[in-house]
Design an enzyme around this catalytic site. Structure first.
Site, PDB file in Angstrom:
ATOM      1  CB  SER A 141      -0.906   0.018   1.233  1.00  0.00           C
ATOM      2  OG  SER A 141      -1.571   1.264   1.362  1.00  0.00           O
TER       3      SER A 141
ATOM      4  CE1 TYR B  95      -4.379  -1.854   5.442  1.00  0.00           C
ATOM      5  CE2 TYR B  95      -3.712   0.391   4.890  1.00  0.00           C
ATOM      6  CZ  TYR B  95      -4.091  -0.876   4.488  1.00  0.00           C
ATOM      7  OH  TYR B  95      -4.178  -1.175   3.157  1.00  0.00           O
TER       8      TYR B  95
END
Length: 709
Positions: A586, A599
């Protein structure tokens, strides 16, 4: 059971599938009845095998040039399968013109030329190209003809005294033509046999198959069934009478669970050996017929003989490799196992090269891949390796046909295979070579096996679809059973059962991860590409994050990537042909966004773990690369519910405005789709970046803060 001219026929060894009402609806359309009959015959593997045999009918039609009535033969064209045959798979030719070809024929040296001349006899220019067997049907006068390769008939045809058995079994009503390669001359031999034996109901081709016929589609169908039924019944009556089947059992196979475990462990090693020339896809079966043969006293004598029927031989090669390794061998030390197997593969390759050099002609094509197609492991089962899953699976089916033939021939006499030269002349037939050269070029990922976690939807599904479109077989896996079921149905519709397999996975549980790679090894032979795409997201301010949130994110994203990579690399090392690990991370691995502590840090851990793995695995030719997406909302489970709400809250926008918001903050002002990430993954594995590892490819529309500096 069937009723033929008032006579009731009972069938035990073949299936009578004729539906009189359905056939009546096709009355007057002989071509439709031909297709119907063909589909019924192809539906029973005891009658013929996949892609094997051909059928025909002769009808009266109007010549489009002269307007006169003429006889036209519709016959299964080159390629195709009887079980799925449609009109588009038939060739239509003038019967009179096919007979006129006899005037051009000057001997066997012209046989290949005669195939080309068949094109001048085509009636329907839109029909399929005619096959090598066309004249075999044309030179027999019957309206409907079946040429099949039933195991029971070939068992008699391949028996040492098959001609005598045929004569006695059918009281002279079935003719006999000695083995000869299919072609124009064999068609003449069939016509000669009929002329010398008027009134016969069929012809047995030595080592090859069976011709049967009738004046109607039904008469041909019932005649075919009756002849094969008689062959099968005769074999059944004699099995085990003179001696035990295959000389009796030499050893007992392992229990089923142990067979699967051993096969899954060894399959990647075998695939590595078989992929020394080109990447192969595997298939495994422990069918009871395989185990009976591989664990018999006759295995050592019969296996090297190879097959007899050309259809069998072309798909299974000259003979199988029988592994000289105990079924219960401890396979934990891969190096030792490879050292045991290497000489066996070298011996097989040398045997094949000697066969080629001994039998080759001046104009023979170059030697093809000398690795075995069929590998028998006594006590465990049979592996087959080929260019794709369907070809490997069909090769296994054909070798089981060959086992059936050997079993039957040994029950009534003794089995004989094709002489090596005859076998070579078929395998390296220039017409076969031309057919191979006409086949489409392999796709970039042909022969590759890809396992994609989290592939029941979103990015993972798009990656799996992209790889399948580019020729790979794929293992789709997910922890959501309902979503996986939907994906399974979609993949089966798009790629067929041979193009993929679906399996549940929990990437946080080692046993589950190991199980799915065992499944991949049993289904396809191993794995080449591992894509870590399984994930989830939790967006909360630091003081709202719980320990459970933290553990869940790190278990799925970091531990999951670790476990899946570890298991995948284990398979790749067994294969010894390199591989790819792709990690879908990501932009958050590089950008310090709001409300994202767990995260974002887990994504950073994924990114650095990728670098560490790339550094460690280069010596194994295993490349590890990263694709960094951002805001891929379409079909994403991550963006359902709390995560989307959390991100919208963090940025002060409405949930429905998130796609536009994310696009507006990128340099390209683009919304990122799952297909964009799939294309990036393909860029890494498609062949152009084979010397690239440890890279990060951002696919985020251009987020300057995420630039790798």
């Amino acid at each position: 059971m069937s009723i033929n001219n008032g006579t009731i026929t009972q069938f035990k060894h073949v299936s009578y599938l004729w539906d009189a009402e359905k056939a009546a609806s096709m009355a007057g359309d002989e071509v439709a009845l031909l297709i119907y009959r063909s589909n019924l015959l192809g539906a029973d593997l005891r009658l013929t095998n996949y892609g094997g045999g051909n059928t025909s009918c002769k009808v009266t039609a109007t010549d489009p040039l002269s307007g006169a009535e003429t006889e036209v033969m519709w016959v299964k064209g080159s390629g195709g399968d009887l079980g799925t045959l449609k009109k588009s798979g038939l060739a239509a030719l003038y019967v009179e013109k096919l007979h006129q070809l006899k005037n051009n024929y000057k001997g066997k040296h012209m046989e290949d030329e005669m195939v080309e001349l068949q094109n001048y006899c085509i009636y329907d220019l839109q029909s399929k190209a005619p096959s090598i067997d066309t004249t075999l049907h044309a030179f027999l006068p019957f309206k409907h003809i079946d040429h099949l390769h039933p195991d029971a008939a070939i068992a008699i045809a391949a028996a040492k005294d098959g001609k005598r058995i045929t004569q006695e079994l059918f009281n002279g009503t079935i003719g006999w033509v000695e083995w000869q390669r299919p072609g124009f001359d064999l068609g003449l031999k069939l016509a000669q046999c009929l002329a010398e034996n008027p009134g016969i109901r069929g012809i047995m081709l030595g080592s090859h198959g069976l011709f049967t016929w009738g004046d109607t589609a039904y008469e041909s169908y019932i005649n075919t069934l009756e002849v094969i039924e008689r062959c099968a019944a005769f074999i059944a009556e004699n099995e085990g009478v003179k001696r035990p089947v295959f000389g009796g059992q030499k050893s007992a196979p392992l229990p089923a669970a142990d067979r699967s475990q051993q096969a899954a462990t060894l399959a990647p090693v075998l695939r590595g050996f078989c992929s020394s020339y080109t990447k192969m896809i595997g298939h495994f079966t422990d069918d009871k017929r395989v185990l009976e043969f591989t664990n018999s006293n006759d295995l050592e004598r019969l296996a090297p003989l190879g097959t007899s029927c050309p259809d069998h031989f072309l798909r299974t090669k000259i003979s199988p490799l029988v592994l000289e390794i105990a079924a219960d061998t401890d396979l934990s030390n891969t190096k030792e196992i490879k050292e045991k197997l290497a000489p066996q593969f070298e011996a097989y390759r040398k045997m094949y090269a000697d066969y080629y050099e001994t039998c080759r002609h001046a104009n023979s094509p170059a030697m093809r891949d000398p690795n075995p197609v069929v590998i028998l492991w006594p006590g465990v089962g049979m592996f087959t390796f080929a260019k794709d899953k369907q070809t490997a699976r069909v090769a296994a089916e054909f070798y089981i046909n060959a086992i059936n033939v050997m079993r039957g021939a040994e029950a009534i006499s003794s089995y004989t295979s094709l002489p090596r030269q005859e076998a070579f002349d078929i395998e390296y037939w220039l017409l076969e070579e031309a057919k191979l050269q006409r086949m489409p070029k392999p796709k970039p990922l042909s022969g590759r096996i890809a396992l994609v976690t989290g592939s029941a939807g979103g990015i993972g599904k798009a990656i799996a679809q992209k790889f399948a479109n580019e020729g790979a077989v794929v293992v789709i896996c997910d922890n959501d059973a309902n979503r996986l079921e939907v994906a399974n149905a979609a993949f089966e519709k798009q790629y067929g059962k041979d193009g993929f397999t679906a399996h549940l996975i929990d990437v946080t549980a080692k046993d589950s991860v190991v199980a799915i790679f065992q499944h991949a090894a049993l289904t396809f032979g191993g794995v080449d590409i591992v894509v870590n795409c399984a994930g989830l997201s939790i967006s909360k301010p630091l003081d709202e994050h719980t320990e459970a949130d933290w553990d869940l994110l790190y278990d799925v994203l970091v531990k999951g990537q670790f476990l899946v990579t570890q298991a995948g690399v284990n398979i790749m090392r067994k294969q010894g042909v390199g591989g790819d690990v792709l990690n879908i991370v990501s932009k958050n691995a590089l950008v310090s966004g709001p409300n994202n502590a767990a995260y974002g840090s887990a994504k950073s851990a994924q990114l650095h773990l990728s670098r560490l793995n790339a550094a460690e695995l280069g010596a194994d030719r295993i490349r590890v690369n990263v694709v960094n997406p951002d805001a891929v909302i379409s079909d994403s489970k991550i963006w359902e519910g709390a995560w989307a709400q959390g991100r919208a809250k963090a940025y002060g926008v409405k949930v429905e405005d998130l796609p536009a918001f994310y696009a507006s903050r990128t340099l390209l002002n683009e919304i990122i789709l799952p297909e964009d990430i799939a294309n990036a993954c393909f860029a890494f594995v498609g062949g152009l970046l084979n010397k690239a590892t440890g890279n990060v490819l951002n696919v985020d529309g251009g987020v300057a803060m995420a630039f790798v500096r």
